[in-house]
Design a protein around this motif. Structure first.
Motif, PDB file in Angstrom:
ATOM      1  N   ASP A   1       6.643   7.151  16.874  1.00  0.00           N
ATOM      2  CA  ASP A   1       8.044   7.153  17.789  1.00  0.00           C
ATOM      3  C   ASP A   1       8.508   5.340  18.066  1.00  0.00           C
ATOM      4  OD1 ASP A   1       8.242   9.692  17.756  1.00  0.00           O
ATOM      5  OD2 ASP A   1       6.813   9.801  19.538  1.00  0.00           O
ATOM      6  N   ARG A   2       9.841   4.760  17.587  1.00  0.00           N
ATOM      7  CA  ARG A   2      10.187   3.339  17.922  1.00  0.00           C
ATOM      8  C   ARG A   2      11.787   4.012  17.822  1.00  0.00           C
ATOM      9  NH1 ARG A   2       5.755   2.363  18.849  1.00  0.00           N
ATOM     10  NH2 ARG A   2       3.732   0.994  18.287  1.00  0.00           N
ATOM     11  N   SER A   3      11.922   3.534  19.005  1.00  0.00           N
ATOM     12  CA  SER A   3      13.723   3.198  19.065  1.00  0.00           C
ATOM     13  C   SER A   3      14.125   4.255  19.451  1.00  0.00           C
ATOM     14  CB  SER A   3      13.874   2.324  18.950  1.00  0.00           C
ATOM     15  OG  SER A   3      13.102   0.547  18.817  1.00  0.00           O
ATOM     16  N   SER A   4      13.473   5.623  19.495  1.00  0.00           N
ATOM     17  CA  SER A   4      14.089   6.329  19.359  1.00  0.00           C
ATOM     18  C   SER A   4      14.090   7.450  18.173  1.00  0.00           C
ATOM     19  CB  SER A   4      15.902   7.181  19.468  1.00  0.00           C
ATOM     20  OG  SER A   4      15.821   6.440  21.702  1.00  0.00           O
ATOM     21  N   ARG A   5      13.807   6.914  17.102  1.00  0.00           N
ATOM     22  CA  ARG A   5      13.539   7.289  15.991  1.00  0.00           C
ATOM     23  C   ARG A   5      12.379   7.563  15.696  1.00  0.00           C
ATOM     24  NH1 ARG A   5      16.743   2.704  11.719  1.00  0.00           N
ATOM     25  NH2 ARG A   5      18.925   3.051  12.778  1.00  0.00           N
ATOM     26  N   GLU A   6      11.666   8.351  14.965  1.00  0.00           N
ATOM     27  CA  GLU A   6      10.296   9.006  14.390  1.00  0.00           C
ATOM     28  C   GLU A   6       9.785   8.047  12.686  1.00  0.00           C
ATOM     29  OE1 GLU A   6      10.638  12.870  14.736  1.00  0.00           O
ATOM     30  OE2 GLU A   6       9.730  13.243  17.151  1.00  0.00           O
ATOM     31  N   TYR A   7       9.393   7.846  12.635  1.00  0.00           N
ATOM     32  CA  TYR A   7       8.679   7.620  11.611  1.00  0.00           C
ATOM     33  C   TYR A   7       7.948   8.404  10.743  1.00  0.00           C
ATOM     34  CZ  TYR A   7      11.933   3.196  11.948  1.00  0.00           C
ATOM     35  OH  TYR A   7      12.845   2.876  12.492  1.00  0.00           O
ATOM     36  N   LEU A   8       7.501   8.774   9.655  1.00  0.00           N
ATOM     37  CA  LEU A   8       6.419   9.560   9.028  1.00  0.00           C
ATOM     38  C   LEU A   8       5.306   8.610   8.372  1.00  0.00           C
ATOM     39  CD1 LEU A   8       5.296  12.354   7.782  1.00  0.00           C
ATOM     40  CD2 LEU A   8       6.700  11.913   5.476  1.00  0.00           C
ATOM     41  N   ILE A   9       4.520   8.791   9.364  1.00  0.00           N
ATOM     42  CA  ILE A   9       2.954   8.547   8.520  1.00  0.00           C
ATOM     43  C   ILE A   9       2.636   9.086   7.067  1.00  0.00           C
ATOM     44  CG2 ILE A   9       1.567   7.341   9.055  1.00  0.00           C
ATOM     45  CD1 ILE A   9       2.691   6.720  11.990  1.00  0.00           C
ATOM     46  N   ARG A  10       2.644   8.801   6.232  1.00  0.00           N
ATOM     47  CA  ARG A  10       1.830   9.467   4.962  1.00  0.00           C
ATOM     48  C   ARG A  10       1.187   8.544   3.953  1.00  0.00           C
ATOM     49  NH1 ARG A  10       4.438   9.556   0.357  1.00  0.00           N
ATOM     50  NH2 ARG A  10       3.215  11.511  -1.348  1.00  0.00           N
ATOM     51  N   GLY A  11      -0.257   8.560   4.186  1.00  0.00           N
ATOM     52  CA  GLY A  11      -1.091   7.960   3.003  1.00  0.00           C
ATOM     53  C   GLY A  11      -1.335   8.367   1.695  1.00  0.00           C
ATOM     54  N   ASP A  12      -1.157   7.428   0.492  1.00  0.00           N
ATOM     55  CA  ASP A  12      -0.830   8.578  -0.514  1.00  0.00           C
ATOM     56  C   ASP A  12      -2.140   8.151  -1.445  1.00  0.00           C
ATOM     57  OD1 ASP A  12      -0.780   9.309  -3.445  1.00  0.00           O
ATOM     58  OD2 ASP A  12       1.122   9.085  -3.374  1.00  0.00           O
ATOM     59  N   GLY A  13      -3.268   7.873  -1.347  1.00  0.00           N
ATOM     60  CA  GLY A  13      -4.718   7.245  -2.397  1.00  0.00           C
ATOM     61  C   GLY A  13      -4.679   8.428  -3.262  1.00  0.00           C
ATOM     62  N   ARG A  14      -3.353   8.897  -4.345  1.00  0.00           N
ATOM     63  CA  ARG A  14      -3.831   8.844  -5.207  1.00  0.00           C
ATOM     64  C   ARG A  14      -3.966   7.934  -6.936  1.00  0.00           C
ATOM     65  NH1 ARG A  14       1.200  12.951  -6.207  1.00  0.00           N
ATOM     66  NH2 ARG A  14       2.075  10.701  -5.286  1.00  0.00           N
ATOM     67  N   LEU A  15      -4.866   8.533  -7.944  1.00  0.00           N
ATOM     68  CA  LEU A  15      -5.255   7.697  -9.030  1.00  0.00           C
ATOM     69  C   LEU A  15      -4.583   7.774  -9.813  1.00  0.00           C
ATOM     70  CD1 LEU A  15      -9.130   8.843  -9.142  1.00  0.00           C
ATOM     71  CD2 LEU A  15      -8.180   6.671  -7.920  1.00  0.00           C
ATOM     72  N   LYS A  16      -3.257   7.024  -9.975  1.00  0.00           N
ATOM     73  CA  LYS A  16      -2.425   7.076 -10.492  1.00  0.00           C
ATOM     74  C   LYS A  16      -2.141   6.679 -12.206  1.00  0.00           C
ATOM     75  CE  LYS A  16       1.069   7.871  -6.946  1.00  0.00           C
ATOM     76  NZ  LYS A  16       2.181   6.879  -5.933  1.00  0.00           N
ATOM     77  N   THR A  17      -2.900   5.367 -12.115  1.00  0.00           N
ATOM     78  CA  THR A  17      -3.062   4.438 -13.401  1.00  0.00           C
ATOM     79  C   THR A  17      -5.285   4.693 -13.633  1.00  0.00           C
ATOM     80  OG1 THR A  17      -3.481   2.149 -12.199  1.00  0.00           O
ATOM     81  CG2 THR A  17      -0.733   3.507 -13.042  1.00  0.00           C
ATOM     82  N   LEU A  18      -5.009   4.081 -15.302  1.00  0.00           N
ATOM     83  CA  LEU A  18      -5.552   3.520 -15.320  1.00  0.00           C
ATOM     84  C   LEU A  18      -6.597   2.606 -14.266  1.00  0.00           C
ATOM     85  CD1 LEU A  18      -5.524   3.868 -19.534  1.00  0.00           C
ATOM     86  CD2 LEU A  18      -6.869   5.070 -17.819  1.00  0.00           C
ATOM     87  N   ASP A  19      -6.373   1.323 -14.256  1.00  0.00           N
ATOM     88  CA  ASP A  19      -6.567   0.301 -13.756  1.00  0.00           C
ATOM     89  C   ASP A  19      -7.044   1.447 -12.169  1.00  0.00           C
ATOM     90  OD1 ASP A  19      -6.467  -1.023 -15.404  1.00  0.00           O
ATOM     91  OD2 ASP A  19      -4.360  -1.810 -14.666  1.00  0.00           O
ATOM     92  N   ASP A  20      -6.152   1.955 -12.186  1.00  0.00           N
ATOM     93  CA  ASP A  20      -6.801   2.710 -10.490  1.00  0.00           C
ATOM     94  C   ASP A  20      -8.240   3.269 -10.202  1.00  0.00           C
ATOM     95  OD1 ASP A  20      -4.223   2.077  -9.421  1.00  0.00           O
ATOM     96  OD2 ASP A  20      -3.655   4.028  -9.291  1.00  0.00           O
ATOM     97  N   ILE A  21      -8.674   4.110 -11.560  1.00  0.00           N
ATOM     98  CA  ILE A  21      -9.182   4.649 -12.173  1.00  0.00           C
ATOM     99  C   ILE A  21     -10.550   3.479 -12.604  1.00  0.00           C
ATOM    100  CG2 ILE A  21     -11.184   6.109 -12.926  1.00  0.00           C
ATOM    101  CD1 ILE A  21      -8.416   7.611 -13.951  1.00  0.00           C
ATOM    102  N   ARG A  22     -10.133   2.728 -12.897  1.00  0.00           N
ATOM    103  CA  ARG A  22     -11.193   1.620 -13.377  1.00  0.00           C
ATOM    104  C   ARG A  22     -11.904   0.773 -12.111  1.00  0.00           C
ATOM    105  NH1 ARG A  22      -7.819   0.414 -18.190  1.00  0.00           N
ATOM    106  NH2 ARG A  22      -9.198   1.436 -19.759  1.00  0.00           N
ATOM    107  N   SER A  23     -11.052   0.218 -11.064  1.00  0.00           N
ATOM    108  CA  SER A  23     -11.557  -0.232 -10.613  1.00  0.00           C
ATOM    109  C   SER A  23     -11.971   0.797  -8.533  1.00  0.00           C
ATOM    110  CB  SER A  23     -10.105  -0.389  -9.572  1.00  0.00           C
ATOM    111  OG  SER A  23      -9.019  -0.406  -9.211  1.00  0.00           O
ATOM    112  N   LEU A  24     -12.035   1.926  -9.389  1.00  0.00           N
ATOM    113  CA  LEU A  24     -12.353   2.988  -8.143  1.00  0.00           C
ATOM    114  C   LEU A  24     -14.504   2.505  -8.024  1.00  0.00           C
ATOM    115  CD1 LEU A  24     -12.114   5.144  -6.174  1.00  0.00           C
ATOM    116  CD2 LEU A  24     -13.379   6.471  -7.980  1.00  0.00           C
TER     117      LEU A  24
END
Length: 299
Positions: free
Chosen positions: A219-242
């Motif tokens: 909640d900020r200034s009468s507004r609601e912001y959705l907090i979402r964490g996207d930690g999916r592996l989407k590319t080859l580099d994401d997997i290689r750097s795991l």
């Protein structure tokens, strides 16, 4: 009888009107009457279908069929329980006493299967079918050509199937065949042995770092912001750097001990149309819906 005949002779217009109503009512009912292959069957038999890819028939019987059979035999209304165990597939047939509705039978079976959640192998999801479910298949199509198998399957599953679900009388659309995009990780056994690791450690690291979470609202200034964490592996580099070993400067990345490439998910059957790879889908109708009407609207 004389009074009836006298009434018919004196009131011919009323009789003609009544006959016309009956005739036109019959014609209207005939044109709008639901048409089905067989009458509505309420046979109290439930089939429990379970898939476990790459498992031998002996493992299927030991890990899936027997635990389900033992649990189903504890239901008071059950007359007979039988099972078939094949490679990668288990089918357990549960026959209830006559007078038990299919709806009640499915509810009882679902409740018993819930107790096996921690007993059956991880990732196994039993599916229920009954005789009426098979009869609800009204139309099948095979689609091929025009694009690669991955794109074709995505189009059928996410676009075409979604539109067909909006058709009145359609209950489900099952998609078969095609290919699914996947990332292939080939681990070097000698490197795992040197690091005192196993393939299970690699699988656990991939699952742990391939998640999506929702943390609520801010909640900020009468507004609601959705907090979402996207930690999916989407590319080859994401997997290689795991990191499979997180220890500061001594961390070990997956790309240094494994070969990571883009490919296709393993499959155990092939759908073909005119000799080339294809995607098939089956449309099932809702109970009570007209077979002819559903097929016409699907087309």
């Amino acid at each position: 009888m004389r009074n009836l005949l006298r009434f018919i002779i004196k009131k011919p217009l009323i009789i003609l009107f009544a006959v016309a109503v009956i005739v036109f009512g019959g014609i209207y009912s005939g044109l709008h009457m639901p048409v089905d292959l067989l009458p509505n069957l309420e046979v109290p038999v439930v089939n429990i279908i379970t898939h476990l890819p790459a498992a031998a028939s002996e493992d299927i019987e030991l890990l899936i069929s027997r635990p389900i059979e033992d649990q189903m035999r504890t239901i008071p209304q059950v007359m007979r329980v039988a099972s078939t165990s094949l490679q990668g597939l288990s089918q357990v047939t549960v026959e209830f006493t006559w007078g038990t509705t299919v709806r009640d039978a499915r509810q009882v079976v679902q409740a018993k299967l819930a107790r096996l959640r921690n007993i059956l192998p991880a990732g196994v999801n039993p599916r229920l079918e009954n005789i009426r479910t098979t009869l609800q298949q009204v139309v099948k199509y095979v689609i091929y050509g025009g694009t690669d198998p991955v794109t074709l399957r995505n189009i059928v599953r996410h676009d075409l199937a979604s539109r067909l679900m909006d058709v009145e009388g359609v209950s489900s659309v099952d998609v078969f065949g095609g290919d699914r995009r996947a990332f292939n990780v080939r681990v070097r056994p000698e490197t795992l042995a040197r690091l005192n690791m196993t393939v299970s450690n690699i699988v656990a690291a991939l699952k742990k770092n391939n998640l999506t979470t929702v943390a609520g609202y801010l909640d900020r200034s009468s507004r609601e912001y959705l907090i979402r964490g996207d930690g999916r592996l989407k590319t080859l580099d994401d997997i290689r750097s795991l990191p499979v070993i997180a220890d500061g400067e001594k961390s070990v990345l997956l790309g240094s001990i494994a070969e990571v490439s883009e490919g296709r998910a393993p499959k155990h059957y092939v759908v073909r149309g005119d000799g080339i790879g294809a995607v098939a889908f089956v449309v099932r109708k809702q109970p009570g819906a007209s077979t002819i009407g559903v097929v016409r609207d699907v087309k």
